[in-house]
Write a protein that holds these residues in place. Structure first.
Motif, short mmCIF file in Angstrom:
data_model
loop_
_atom_site.label_atom_id
_atom_site.label_comp_id
_atom_site.label_asym_id
_atom_site.label_seq_id
_atom_site.Cartn_x
_atom_site.Cartn_y
_atom_site.Cartn_z
N CYS A 1 1.00 -4.24 -7.36
CA CYS A 1 0.80 -5.68 -7.29
C CYS A 1 -0.02 -6.07 -8.51
O CYS A 1 -1.17 -5.67 -8.64
N HIS B 1 -0.38 -6.26 0.80
CA HIS B 1 -1.82 -6.56 0.87
C HIS B 1 -2.07 -8.07 0.78
O HIS B 1 -2.80 -8.64 1.57
N CYS B 2 -1.45 -8.69 -0.20
CA CYS B 2 -1.70 -10.12 -0.40
C CYS B 2 -0.42 -10.96 -0.33
O CYS B 2 -0.47 -12.16 -0.54
N CYS C 1 3.97 -7.77 -1.96
CA CYS C 1 2.78 -6.96 -1.78
C CYS C 1 2.34 -7.01 -0.32
O CYS C 1 2.17 -8.10 0.24
N ALA D 1 -3.29 -8.21 -7.52
CA ALA D 1 -4.46 -7.57 -6.93
C ALA D 1 -4.68 -6.15 -7.43
O ALA D 1 -5.74 -5.57 -7.24
N ASN E 1 -3.08 -3.51 -6.41
CA ASN E 1 -2.81 -2.54 -5.36
C ASN E 1 -1.46 -1.87 -5.60
O ASN E 1 -0.52 -2.51 -6.04
ZN ZN Z 1 -1.24 -7.86 -3.75
#
Ligand code: ZN
Length: 59
Positions: free
Chosen positions: A46, A26-27, A24, A49, A51
């Motif tokens: 994801c 994002h995280c 991911c 999260a 996303n």
């Molecule tokens: Zn994520």
């Protein structure tokens, strides 16, 4: 070559990339699931999260 075969190859390449470790953006989590396609690219979600992101965005 049929359209189906081309799609299968694309799926294979995506799977190979996935096996290499899609994370991911994002995280940086690795708990990823496929989430259909958008604009011709495989989308992932994801699970951690929630996303979504396209396969092309990842390394
Ligand atoms: Zn994520």
């Amino acid at each position: 070559m049929s359209k189906g075969e081309k799609q299968s190859k694309e799926e294979y390449l995506t799977e190979k990339r996935f096996a290499d470790g899609v994370k991911c953006p994002h995280c940086n989590g690795s708990h990823i699931q496929r989430n259909g396609k958008a604009r011709g690219y495989q989308q992932y979600i994801c699970v951690t999260a929630g996303n979504t992101f396209p396969s092309r965005q990842t390394r």
